[in-house]
Write an enzyme that holds these catalytic residues in place. Structure first.
Site, mmCIF file in Angstrom:
data_model
loop_
_atom_site.group_PDB
_atom_site.id
_atom_site.type_symbol
_atom_site.label_atom_id
_atom_site.label_comp_id
_atom_site.label_asym_id
_atom_site.label_seq_id
_atom_site.Cartn_x
_atom_site.Cartn_y
_atom_site.Cartn_z
ATOM 1 N N ASP A 1 5.758 -0.608 -13.540
ATOM 2 C CA ASP A 1 5.573 0.249 -13.138
ATOM 3 C C ASP A 1 7.347 0.658 -12.604
ATOM 4 O OD1 ASP A 1 5.661 2.823 -12.669
ATOM 5 O OD2 ASP A 1 4.597 2.929 -10.346
ATOM 6 N N ASN B 1 1.296 3.989 -9.233
ATOM 7 C CA ASN B 1 -0.071 4.494 -7.862
ATOM 8 C C ASN B 1 0.130 5.671 -8.372
ATOM 9 O OD1 ASN B 1 2.801 5.657 -6.648
ATOM 10 N ND2 ASN B 1 3.489 3.418 -6.643
ATOM 11 N N GLY C 1 6.883 -4.195 -10.346
ATOM 12 C CA GLY C 1 5.798 -4.800 -11.550
ATOM 13 C C GLY C 1 5.956 -3.524 -12.687
ATOM 14 N N SER D 1 -4.398 -3.343 -12.863
ATOM 15 C CA SER D 1 -4.488 -3.484 -11.654
ATOM 16 C C SER D 1 -4.355 -5.302 -11.553
ATOM 17 C CB SER D 1 -6.179 -3.403 -11.274
ATOM 18 O OG SER D 1 -6.180 -2.180 -10.661
ATOM 19 N N ASP E 1 7.007 -7.744 -23.646
ATOM 20 C CA ASP E 1 7.592 -7.341 -22.646
ATOM 21 C C ASP E 1 6.960 -5.426 -23.147
ATOM 22 O OD1 ASP E 1 9.150 -5.060 -20.888
ATOM 23 O OD2 ASP E 1 10.229 -6.080 -21.055
ATOM 24 N N ILE E 2 6.213 -4.965 -22.160
ATOM 25 C CA ILE E 2 5.426 -3.384 -23.078
ATOM 26 C C ILE E 2 7.542 -2.596 -22.993
ATOM 27 C CG2 ILE E 2 5.188 -2.435 -21.296
ATOM 28 C CD1 ILE E 2 2.476 -1.601 -22.020
ATOM 29 N N GLY F 1 -1.747 -7.178 -11.135
ATOM 30 C CA GLY F 1 -1.029 -7.885 -10.705
ATOM 31 C C GLY F 1 -1.164 -7.370 -9.181
HETATM 32 N N1 AR6 Z 1 5.107 -5.577 -19.985
HETATM 33 C C1 AR6 Z 1 4.495 -6.314 -19.237
HETATM 34 N N2 AR6 Z 1 3.285 -6.740 -18.742
HETATM 35 C C2 AR6 Z 1 3.807 -6.738 -17.511
HETATM 36 C C3 AR6 Z 1 5.416 -6.271 -17.209
HETATM 37 C C4 AR6 Z 1 5.747 -6.062 -18.634
HETATM 38 N N3 AR6 Z 1 7.039 -5.791 -18.143
HETATM 39 N N4 AR6 Z 1 6.022 -6.434 -16.197
HETATM 40 C C5 AR6 Z 1 4.536 -7.503 -15.813
HETATM 41 N N5 AR6 Z 1 3.682 -6.617 -16.101
HETATM 42 P P1 AR6 Z 1 1.298 -4.685 -11.510
HETATM 43 P P2 AR6 Z 1 -1.125 -3.313 -10.454
HETATM 44 C C6 AR6 Z 1 1.941 -6.924 -16.065
HETATM 45 O O1 AR6 Z 1 1.914 -5.741 -9.954
HETATM 46 O O2 AR6 Z 1 -1.402 -4.658 -10.072
HETATM 47 C C7 AR6 Z 1 3.159 -1.436 -8.575
HETATM 48 O O3 AR6 Z 1 4.125 -1.177 -7.841
HETATM 49 C C8 AR6 Z 1 2.090 -8.313 -15.198
HETATM 50 O O4 AR6 Z 1 2.181 -9.457 -14.495
HETATM 51 O O5 AR6 Z 1 2.401 -4.205 -12.395
HETATM 52 O O6 AR6 Z 1 -1.660 -2.407 -10.964
HETATM 53 C C9 AR6 Z 1 2.927 0.273 -9.028
HETATM 54 O O7 AR6 Z 1 3.723 0.758 -9.008
HETATM 55 C C10 AR6 Z 1 0.522 -7.851 -14.369
HETATM 56 O O8 AR6 Z 1 -1.025 -8.724 -15.265
HETATM 57 O O9 AR6 Z 1 0.215 -4.175 -11.203
HETATM 58 C C11 AR6 Z 1 1.777 0.590 -8.222
HETATM 59 O O10 AR6 Z 1 2.092 0.617 -6.428
HETATM 60 C C12 AR6 Z 1 0.237 -6.345 -14.389
HETATM 61 O O11 AR6 Z 1 1.300 -5.793 -15.407
HETATM 62 C C13 AR6 Z 1 0.866 -1.134 -8.201
HETATM 63 O O12 AR6 Z 1 2.466 -1.758 -8.793
HETATM 64 C C14 AR6 Z 1 -0.027 -5.337 -13.874
HETATM 65 O O13 AR6 Z 1 0.607 -5.766 -12.690
HETATM 66 C C15 AR6 Z 1 0.003 -1.417 -9.860
HETATM 67 O O14 AR6 Z 1 -0.142 -2.765 -9.780
#
Ligand code: AR6
Length: 173
Positions: free
Chosen positions: A34, A24, A32, A123, A10-11, A125
């Site tokens: 964020d 975003n 996610g 990107s 977990d980052i 997720g």
């Molecule tokens: N630690 C590390 N990696 C993580 C964690 C964590 N705690 N939580 C999720 N991931 P995403 P995106 C991974 O959807 O595709 C948001 O609503 C996850 O498994 O978080 O860039 C923003 O506000 C995936 O591999 O980001 C934007 O609207 C990666 O993080 C949108 O989502 C990215 O997934 C951005 O979408």
């Protein structure tokens, strides 16, 4: 030359100089990673994000660019917010914009004299970027940066699962 490290976890738990947020364009939180970063950093983070100038209505950080704020309650000192492209087949400049995220985040880290930075898989997720291609861009862009710059010295790719980490390990071999 700076080093690359692949970790699973977990980052929001990492005590590094900066963690990167897959944000975003509004920069006011979301789901996610964020959402996890905003929850762990506390309300001060959204207040700091509101202070970031809008470049046009509703856009504080255009896709491919990066902005920096303090980390507040996080173990990380700073959060570097970047906005990855939404995947729409690959013909809309997605690769260039994803590379821009890594390059601009690394540049901000260097400007702030930060030594260690951790990236999530931007990107991959909600924005649906194919994980193998995203890992390739992350690694190649970072390697190129480290070849020509002395900071940051350590770049961590923080993957949320072992399966995600494999995409990065495949790039290293
Ligand atoms: N630690 C590390 N990696 C993580 C964690 C964590 N705690 N939580 C999720 N991931 P995403 P995106 C991974 O959807 O595709 C948001 O609503 C996850 O498994 O978080 O860039 C923003 O506000 C995936 O591999 O980001 C934007 O609207 C990666 O993080 C949108 O989502 C990215 O997934 C951005 O979408």
């Amino acid at each position: 030359m700076g080093e690359i490290e692949i970790q699973v976890g977990d980052i929001t738990k990492l005590a590094v100089d900066a963690i990167v947020n897959a944000a975003n364009q509004r920069m006011l939180g979301g789901g996610g990673v964020d959402g996890a970063i905003h929850r762990a950093a506390g309300r001060q983070l959204v207040e700091a994000c509101k202070q970031v100038d809008e470049v046009r209505p509703g856009v504080r950080c255009p896709t491919g660019q990066a902005r920096i704020t303090p980390g507040f309650n996080l173990p990380a000192k700073f959060v570097i917010h970047t906005v990855g492209p939404v995947w729409s087949g690959g013909g809309r400049g997605e690769a260039e914009r994803l590379a821009g995220c890594y390059q601009n985040a690394l540049q901000l880290a260097a400007e702030h004299e930060l030594t260690t930075i951790a990236f999530p898989a931007i990107s991959t997720g909600v924005y649906r970027y194919p994980k193998d291609q995203a890992a390739e861009i992350a690694v190649l862009t970072t390697r190129k940066w480290l070849k020509y710059h002395s900071l940051p010295q350590r770049v961590i790719f923080c993957c949320f699962s072992e399966a995600d980490a494999d995409f990065y390990h495949n790039q290293s071999t």
